[in-house]
Design an enzyme around this catalytic site. Structure first.
Site, PDB file in Angstrom:
ATOM      1  N   ASP A 259       0.802  -1.228   0.000  1.00 20.94           N
ATOM      2  CA  ASP A 259       0.000   0.000   0.000  1.00 20.94           C
ATOM      3  C   ASP A 259       0.831   1.273   0.000  1.00 20.94           C
ATOM      4  O   ASP A 259       0.271   2.368   0.127  1.00 20.94           O
ATOM      5  CB  ASP A 259      -0.928   0.030   1.226  1.00 20.94           C
ATOM      6  CG  ASP A 259      -2.054  -0.989   1.123  1.00 20.94           C
ATOM      7  OD1 ASP A 259      -2.283  -1.519   0.016  1.00 20.94           O
ATOM      8  OD2 ASP A 259      -2.711  -1.242   2.148  1.00 20.94           O
TER       9      ASP A 259
ATOM     10  N   ASP B  39      -6.483  -5.874  -5.454  1.00 18.73           N
ATOM     11  CA  ASP B  39      -7.596  -5.512  -4.558  1.00 18.73           C
ATOM     12  C   ASP B  39      -8.189  -4.200  -5.055  1.00 18.73           C
ATOM     13  O   ASP B  39      -8.014  -3.150  -4.450  1.00 18.73           O
ATOM     14  CB  ASP B  39      -7.066  -5.390  -3.128  1.00 18.73           C
ATOM     15  CG  ASP B  39      -8.155  -5.042  -2.131  1.00 18.73           C
ATOM     16  OD1 ASP B  39      -9.331  -5.016  -2.520  1.00 18.73           O
ATOM     17  OD2 ASP B  39      -7.812  -4.787  -0.961  1.00 18.73           O
TER      18      ASP B  39
ATOM     19  N   LYS C 153     -11.429  -3.726  -5.616  1.00 15.18           N
ATOM     20  CA  LYS C 153     -12.798  -3.592  -5.102  1.00 15.18           C
ATOM     21  C   LYS C 153     -13.774  -3.181  -6.220  1.00 15.18           C
ATOM     22  O   LYS C 153     -14.458  -2.159  -6.163  1.00 15.18           O
ATOM     23  CB  LYS C 153     -12.855  -2.601  -3.946  1.00 15.18           C
ATOM     24  CG  LYS C 153     -11.917  -2.976  -2.800  1.00 15.18           C
ATOM     25  CD  LYS C 153     -12.623  -3.153  -1.510  1.00 15.18           C
ATOM     26  CE  LYS C 153     -11.729  -3.694  -0.409  1.00 15.18           C
ATOM     27  NZ  LYS C 153     -10.354  -3.212  -0.340  1.00 15.18           N
TER      28      LYS C 153
ATOM     29  N   THR D 250     -18.761  -2.836 -17.171  1.00 12.88           N
ATOM     30  CA  THR D 250     -17.559  -2.149 -16.686  1.00 12.88           C
ATOM     31  C   THR D 250     -16.713  -3.088 -15.822  1.00 12.88           C
ATOM     32  O   THR D 250     -15.482  -3.118 -15.943  1.00 12.88           O
ATOM     33  CB  THR D 250     -17.965  -0.897 -15.881  1.00 12.88           C
ATOM     34  OG1 THR D 250     -18.717  -0.043 -16.732  1.00 12.88           O
ATOM     35  CG2 THR D 250     -16.752  -0.140 -15.367  1.00 12.88           C
TER      36      THR D 250
ATOM     37  N   GLN E 152      -4.971  -3.020  12.357  1.00 17.07           N
ATOM     38  CA  GLN E 152      -6.400  -2.883  12.683  1.00 17.07           C
ATOM     39  C   GLN E 152      -6.823  -3.813  13.820  1.00 17.07           C
ATOM     40  O   GLN E 152      -8.024  -3.952  14.103  1.00 17.07           O
ATOM     41  CB  GLN E 152      -7.253  -3.149  11.438  1.00 17.07           C
ATOM     42  CG  GLN E 152      -6.981  -2.155  10.298  1.00 17.07           C
ATOM     43  CD  GLN E 152      -7.890  -2.396   9.105  1.00 17.07           C
ATOM     44  OE1 GLN E 152      -9.112  -2.448   9.222  1.00 17.07           O
ATOM     45  NE2 GLN E 152      -7.293  -2.535   7.932  1.00 17.07           N
ATOM     46  N   GLY E 153      -5.861  -4.491  14.424  1.00 20.88           N
ATOM     47  CA  GLY E 153      -6.160  -5.251  15.645  1.00 20.88           C
ATOM     48  C   GLY E 153      -6.296  -6.750  15.493  1.00 20.88           C
ATOM     49  O   GLY E 153      -6.311  -7.477  16.483  1.00 20.88           O
TER      50      GLY E 153
HETATM   51  O1  3DU Z   1      -4.487  -2.206   7.894  1.00 20.58           O
HETATM   52  P1  3DU Z   1      -3.350  -2.610   6.998  1.00 20.58           P
HETATM   53  O2  3DU Z   1      -2.285  -1.573   6.835  1.00 20.58           O
HETATM   54  O3  3DU Z   1      -2.796  -3.981   7.343  1.00 20.58           O
HETATM   55  O4  3DU Z   1      -3.953  -2.756   5.503  1.00 20.58           O
HETATM   56  C1  3DU Z   1      -5.071  -3.540   5.242  1.00 20.58           C
HETATM   57  C2  3DU Z   1      -5.231  -3.743   3.761  1.00 20.58           C
HETATM   58  O5  3DU Z   1      -6.394  -4.534   3.539  1.00 20.58           O
HETATM   59  C3  3DU Z   1      -5.422  -2.467   2.966  1.00 20.58           C
HETATM   60  O6  3DU Z   1      -4.825  -2.664   1.683  1.00 20.58           O
HETATM   61  C4  3DU Z   1      -6.912  -2.328   2.839  1.00 20.58           C
HETATM   62  O7  3DU Z   1      -7.303  -1.633   1.680  1.00 20.58           O
HETATM   63  C5  3DU Z   1      -7.345  -3.790   2.759  1.00 20.58           C
HETATM   64  N1  3DU Z   1      -8.702  -4.052   3.227  1.00 20.58           N
HETATM   65  C6  3DU Z   1      -9.132  -3.719   4.472  1.00 20.58           C
HETATM   66  O8  3DU Z   1      -8.358  -3.188   5.286  1.00 20.58           O
HETATM   67  C7  3DU Z   1     -10.469  -4.002   4.837  1.00 20.58           C
HETATM   68  C8  3DU Z   1     -11.316  -4.598   3.971  1.00 20.58           C
HETATM   69  O9  3DU Z   1     -12.553  -4.899   4.329  1.00 20.58           O
HETATM   70  C9  3DU Z   1     -10.839  -4.959   2.716  1.00 20.58           C
HETATM   71  C10 3DU Z   1      -9.529  -4.670   2.375  1.00 20.58           C
END
Ligand code: 3DU
Length: 226
Positions: free
Chosen positions: A18, A68, A70, A77, A182-183
């Site tokens: 990212d 990813d 989404k 499209t 994110q825990g």
């Molecule tokens: O929180 P992190 O830095 O580990 O990143 C989480 C990754 O997973 C990030 O690329 C985000 O876009 C993706 N993600 C979510 O965090 C939550 C979702 O529901 C789907 C994808």
């Protein structure tokens, strides 16, 4: 029987690449590539570098690349994005389940067994509980009915991973975001039936990304990783 677009899991970790540029992500991947199974790219990176970043990462690090992006539009499209990922060397693409059966069926057809379709179910942020959580089980059932390669699940909510595994059965992969920053915990993801933890900041923002990646794996292997 589905192809294993990601290969057999070894570390069960998907690295979320990212950071803003190819070079920034490559610097981290040069250090941690042995500790991960799959590289995940997001929309900002693809905007910044162009879709060729998918093949570049795949060829440089010899790992499957999961786009990813989404995908969440009408079918004609959606299928263009699916083809863009396939034609640029991706292994799988994330498509929102709420686009509905017709769009998903068209995405599967466009994927042509060259890449896997992974369905986004339930967002990990608190707001994800408002609209996405209430429909996530129904979406998971649809993913199973359509024999998709896999689904997403919230890695910070292990009970939801277990629910989704019980709905989709043993075969599809479950990619679990929300581990680390994110825990969510890697071991909890695996115990609940998740196939992969998606980890971004807990690796790339760490002072020592290698130590961070090893620590995440430790909880899986219950022994020191050398
Ligand atoms: O929180 P992190 O830095 O580990 O990143 C989480 C990754 O997973 C990030 O690329 C985000 O876009 C993706 N993600 C979510 O965090 C939550 C979702 O529901 C789907 C994808």
């Amino acid at each position: 029987m589905q192809k294993t677009f990601f290969g057999s899991p070894r570390t069960h970790i998907i690295f979320a690449a990212d950071l803003e540029t190819y070079d920034q992500n490559a610097r981290v991947l040069e250090q941690v590539h042995e500790h991960i199974d799959v590289i995940k790219v997001n929309t900002p990176l693809v905007f910044h570098e162009g879709p060729s970043v998918i093949r570049r990462l795949q060829e440089t690090f010899q790992k499957p690349v999961f786009a990813d992006l989404k995908v969440a539009d009408v079918p004609h499209t959606d299928v263009k994005i699916v083809r863009m990922v396939a034609d640029n060397g991706g292994a799988a693409v994330m498509v929102h389940g709420f686009v509905g059966p017709d769009a998903l069926i068209d995405c599967v057809e466009a994927a042509n067994d060259e890449i896997g379709i992974i369905m986004q179910l339930e967002l990990t942020n608190p707001g994800g509980k408002v609209f996405t959580a209430p429909i996530a089980n129904d979406l998971a059932k649809l993913a199973a009915d359509l024999n998709l390669y896999g689904t997403q699940a919230p890695g910070n909510r292990p009970d939801r991973i277990a629910d989704i595994r019980s709905i989709i059965g043993p075969d599809p992969v479950i990619v679990c975001c929300g581990v680390g920053a994110q825990g969510g915990k890697h071991q909890s993801v695996l115990d609940a039936g998740g196939t992969y933890s998606i980890v971004g900041r807990a690796i790339y923002a760490a002072d020592d990304p290698v130590a961070a990646a090893k620590n995440i794996r430790l909880s899986k292997e219950k022994q020191p990783v050398v």
